[in-house]
Design an enzyme around this catalytic site. Structure first.
Site, PDB file in Angstrom:
ATOM      1  N   GLY A 152       0.291  -1.550  -0.409  1.00  0.00           N
ATOM      2  CA  GLY A 152       0.436   0.205  -0.053  1.00  0.00           C
ATOM      3  C   GLY A 152       0.359   1.077   0.342  1.00  0.00           C
ATOM      4  N   ILE A 153       0.486   2.464   0.788  1.00  0.00           N
ATOM      5  CA  ILE A 153       0.824   3.788   0.803  1.00  0.00           C
ATOM      6  C   ILE A 153       2.638   3.300   1.393  1.00  0.00           C
ATOM      7  CG2 ILE A 153       1.330   5.515   1.957  1.00  0.00           C
ATOM      8  CD1 ILE A 153      -1.997   5.907   1.878  1.00  0.00           C
ATOM      9  N   ASP A 204       5.681  -4.964  14.813  1.00  0.00           N
ATOM     10  CA  ASP A 204       4.199  -5.427  15.461  1.00  0.00           C
ATOM     11  C   ASP A 204       4.445  -3.639  16.330  1.00  0.00           C
ATOM     12  OD1 ASP A 204       1.220  -4.005  17.014  1.00  0.00           O
ATOM     13  OD2 ASP A 204       0.711  -6.298  17.035  1.00  0.00           O
ATOM     14  N   ASN A 262       3.102   4.636   8.992  1.00  0.00           N
ATOM     15  CA  ASN A 262       2.154   5.160   8.789  1.00  0.00           C
ATOM     16  C   ASN A 262       1.149   4.281   8.736  1.00  0.00           C
ATOM     17  OD1 ASN A 262       1.486   4.743   5.839  1.00  0.00           O
ATOM     18  ND2 ASN A 262       2.705   2.459   5.877  1.00  0.00           N
ATOM     19  N   TYR A 307     -11.767   4.258  13.376  1.00  0.00           N
ATOM     20  CA  TYR A 307     -10.573   5.111  12.698  1.00  0.00           C
ATOM     21  C   TYR A 307     -11.108   7.010  13.324  1.00  0.00           C
ATOM     22  CZ  TYR A 307      -8.158   5.642   8.387  1.00  0.00           C
ATOM     23  OH  TYR A 307      -6.971   5.839   7.265  1.00  0.00           O
ATOM     24  N   LYS A 313      -7.637   9.315  13.738  1.00  0.00           N
ATOM     25  CA  LYS A 313      -6.541   9.963  12.906  1.00  0.00           C
ATOM     26  C   LYS A 313      -7.169  11.304  13.071  1.00  0.00           C
ATOM     27  CE  LYS A 313      -5.603   6.863   9.976  1.00  0.00           C
ATOM     28  NZ  LYS A 313      -3.882   6.988  10.339  1.00  0.00           N
ATOM     29  N   ILE A 340      -7.270   6.151  -1.822  1.00  0.00           N
ATOM     30  CA  ILE A 340      -6.704   5.942  -2.459  1.00  0.00           C
ATOM     31  C   ILE A 340      -6.722   3.790  -2.299  1.00  0.00           C
ATOM     32  CG2 ILE A 340      -2.841   5.880  -2.002  1.00  0.00           C
ATOM     33  CD1 ILE A 340      -4.419   9.219  -1.870  1.00  0.00           C
ATOM     34  N   THR A 391      -5.163   0.747  -2.557  1.00  0.00           N
ATOM     35  CA  THR A 391      -4.878   0.138  -1.589  1.00  0.00           C
ATOM     36  C   THR A 391      -5.638  -0.960  -0.884  1.00  0.00           C
ATOM     37  OG1 THR A 391      -4.692   1.320   0.316  1.00  0.00           O
ATOM     38  CG2 THR A 391      -3.258   2.279  -1.039  1.00  0.00           C
ATOM     39  N   PRO A 392      -4.754  -2.296  -0.373  1.00  0.00           N
ATOM     40  CA  PRO A 392      -5.206  -3.392  -0.058  1.00  0.00           C
ATOM     41  C   PRO A 392      -6.556  -2.549   0.836  1.00  0.00           C
ATOM     42  CG  PRO A 392      -3.412  -3.906  -0.284  1.00  0.00           C
ATOM     43  CD  PRO A 392      -3.445  -2.207  -0.953  1.00  0.00           C
TER      44      PRO A 392
HETATM   45  P1  NAD Z   1      -2.940  -0.961   4.014  1.00  0.00           P
HETATM   46  O1  NAD Z   1      -4.284  -2.176   4.473  1.00  0.00           O
HETATM   47  O2  NAD Z   1      -3.010  -1.683   2.224  1.00  0.00           O
HETATM   48  O3  NAD Z   1      -1.605  -1.112   4.354  1.00  0.00           O
HETATM   49  C1  NAD Z   1      -0.848  -0.844   5.994  1.00  0.00           C
HETATM   50  C2  NAD Z   1       0.427  -1.797   6.373  1.00  0.00           C
HETATM   51  O4  NAD Z   1       0.154  -1.701   7.551  1.00  0.00           O
HETATM   52  C3  NAD Z   1       0.203  -2.865   5.875  1.00  0.00           C
HETATM   53  O5  NAD Z   1       1.069  -3.395   5.752  1.00  0.00           O
HETATM   54  C4  NAD Z   1       0.324  -3.513   7.296  1.00  0.00           C
HETATM   55  O6  NAD Z   1       1.061  -4.942   7.477  1.00  0.00           O
HETATM   56  C5  NAD Z   1       0.908  -2.970   7.757  1.00  0.00           C
HETATM   57  N1  NAD Z   1       0.161  -2.877   9.952  1.00  0.00           N
HETATM   58  C6  NAD Z   1      -0.926  -3.045   9.935  1.00  0.00           C
HETATM   59  N2  NAD Z   1      -0.919  -3.350  11.514  1.00  0.00           N
HETATM   60  C7  NAD Z   1       0.673  -3.076  11.744  1.00  0.00           C
HETATM   61  C8  NAD Z   1       0.613  -3.229  12.915  1.00  0.00           C
HETATM   62  N3  NAD Z   1       0.419  -3.369  14.786  1.00  0.00           N
HETATM   63  N4  NAD Z   1       2.552  -3.425  13.098  1.00  0.00           N
HETATM   64  C9  NAD Z   1       2.993  -2.728  11.875  1.00  0.00           C
HETATM   65  N5  NAD Z   1       2.078  -3.252  10.423  1.00  0.00           N
HETATM   66  C10 NAD Z   1       0.846  -2.545  10.792  1.00  0.00           C
HETATM   67  O7  NAD Z   1      -3.145   0.541   4.416  1.00  0.00           O
HETATM   68  P2  NAD Z   1      -2.737   1.676   3.321  1.00  0.00           P
HETATM   69  O8  NAD Z   1      -4.485   2.059   2.548  1.00  0.00           O
HETATM   70  O9  NAD Z   1      -1.775   1.844   2.786  1.00  0.00           O
HETATM   71  O10 NAD Z   1      -3.035   3.083   4.973  1.00  0.00           O
HETATM   72  C11 NAD Z   1      -1.536   3.139   4.796  1.00  0.00           C
HETATM   73  C12 NAD Z   1      -1.795   4.583   6.694  1.00  0.00           C
HETATM   74  O11 NAD Z   1      -2.752   5.626   5.967  1.00  0.00           O
HETATM   75  C13 NAD Z   1      -2.130   3.940   7.085  1.00  0.00           C
HETATM   76  O12 NAD Z   1      -2.384   4.525   8.213  1.00  0.00           O
HETATM   77  C14 NAD Z   1      -4.207   4.587   6.786  1.00  0.00           C
HETATM   78  O13 NAD Z   1      -5.341   4.588   8.001  1.00  0.00           O
HETATM   79  C15 NAD Z   1      -3.177   5.739   5.746  1.00  0.00           C
HETATM   80  N6  NAD Z   1      -4.778   6.411   4.850  1.00  0.00           N
HETATM   81  C16 NAD Z   1      -5.302   5.613   3.970  1.00  0.00           C
HETATM   82  C17 NAD Z   1      -5.587   5.901   2.488  1.00  0.00           C
HETATM   83  C18 NAD Z   1      -6.334   5.398   1.691  1.00  0.00           C
HETATM   84  O14 NAD Z   1      -7.807   5.228   1.216  1.00  0.00           O
HETATM   85  N7  NAD Z   1      -6.061   4.121   1.558  1.00  0.00           N
HETATM   86  C19 NAD Z   1      -6.866   7.206   2.775  1.00  0.00           C
HETATM   87  C20 NAD Z   1      -6.954   8.078   4.196  1.00  0.00           C
HETATM   88  C21 NAD Z   1      -5.207   7.570   5.103  1.00  0.00           C
END
Ligand code: NAD
Length: 256
Positions: free
Chosen positions: A17-18, A63, A90, A156, A160, A189, A191-192
């Site tokens: 993801g991000i 973790d 992140n 959530y 945030k 965004i 992402t998964p």
């Molecule tokens: P994602 O679910 O695609 O990836 C999240 C990553 O965090 C994964 O690799 C997962 O294994 C890891 N993770 C989760 N829990 C964990 C833990 N306890 N310890 C270590 N790693 C852990 O999510 P994303 O969409 O890439 O989001 C990344 C960040 O951006 C998050 O904080 C999310 O809230 C924020 N965000 C995402 C979006 C979006 O639309 N995708 C929008 C706003 C904010």
């Protein structure tokens, strides 16, 4: 190229993801990057892939809710790469999409543990390394859900919103030591996380993607790389006068 040369960075949740896009972009801009994640196979594969291209990248299984593990991995990464200049907090989870009256205490606590306590531990144990380096940049991933209500996911939003103000408090606390702290607020965004959310809330994924894109004035969702470039900027010395900001990267979502 080389906007981050000479810097060492850690990205939590950097396997997919991000976070993955941030790891790739920062490595390509010259940073040495530590990936912290619970997804070991994906994290190790990414580290191998980037190392094969000549970048200094390594994976630690961490973790972010485990304080001792976060501290040990940050210390190990700093020892391996010669310090720590950039911390990207992140890792995050969305939690189940439900109205507040149906959320369990356990569900509430889990989202706060990853999204808020994880940022706290990452910040707490990055600071001593940045102090030693004479400064640094902490980038926290909040969300549009840390700025405005979206609906249906109150744990959530609470998490945030907490990250947004924790960022501003830490920006003030550490400014005199040359440590900058900023938050990024992505719109949707692809992402998964978003794919799983849309699968859980709609029977038709393609229709849900179009609908989720259409809530942004630009008419579509963002890509992980859109966020990675914002992280590169905040991590770099180009942003040396920037601290305590909330940088929305949201296709105009919060401009309304
Ligand atoms: P994602 O679910 O695609 O990836 C999240 C990553 O965090 C994964 O690799 C997962 O294994 C890891 N993770 C989760 N829990 C964990 C833990 N306890 N310890 C270590 N790693 C852990 O999510 P994303 O969409 O890439 O989001 C990344 C960040 O951006 C998050 O904080 C999310 O809230 C924020 N965000 C995402 C979006 C979006 O639309 N995708 C929008 C706003 C904010």
């Amino acid at each position: 190229m080389n906007r981050l040369s000479g810097k060492t960075a850690t990205v939590t949740g950097g396997a997919i993801g991000i976070g993955r896009a941030c790891v790739e972009r920062m490595a390509k801009e010259g940073a040495k990057v530590a990936i912290f994640d619970v997804m070991q196979a994906e994290g190790e594969a990414l580290a191998r892939e980037l190392a094969a291209e000549g970048h200094e990248v390594a994976f630690w299984r961490v973790d972010v809710t485990d304080e001792a593990a976060v501290k040990a991995a940050l210390d190990a990464a700093a020892a391996r790469f010669g310090g720590l200049n950039v911390m990207v907090n992140n890792a995050g989870i969305s939690g189940a999409p439900k109205p507040t009256d149906q959320v369990t205490e356990e569900e509430w606590d889990r989202v706060q543990a990853v999204n808020v306590k994880g940022v706290f531990f990452g910040t707490k144990h990055a600071i001593p390394h940045m102090r030693k380096a004479g400064g640094g940049s902490i980038v926290n991933l909040s969300s549009i859900a840390g700025l405005v209500g979206v609906g249906g996911v109150s744990p959530y939003h609470a998490s945030k919103g907490a990250v947004r103000l924790m960022t501003k408090n830490d920006a003030i606390t550490y400014a005199a030591e040359g440590i900058r702290v900023n938050s990024i607020h992505p719109g949707y965004i692809w992402t998964p996380m978003v794919e799983n959310h849309l699968r859980a809330t709609s029977p038709d994924l393609e229709a849900a993607k179009v609908a989720a894109g259409s809530v942004h004035p630009v008419g579509h969702m963002g890509e992980p790389d859109d966020i990675a470039w914002a992280v590169v900027y905040l991590a770099s010395d180009e942003a040396k006068f920037v601290t305590g900001i909330e940088l929305a990267v949201d296709g105009g979502y919060t401009a309304r």
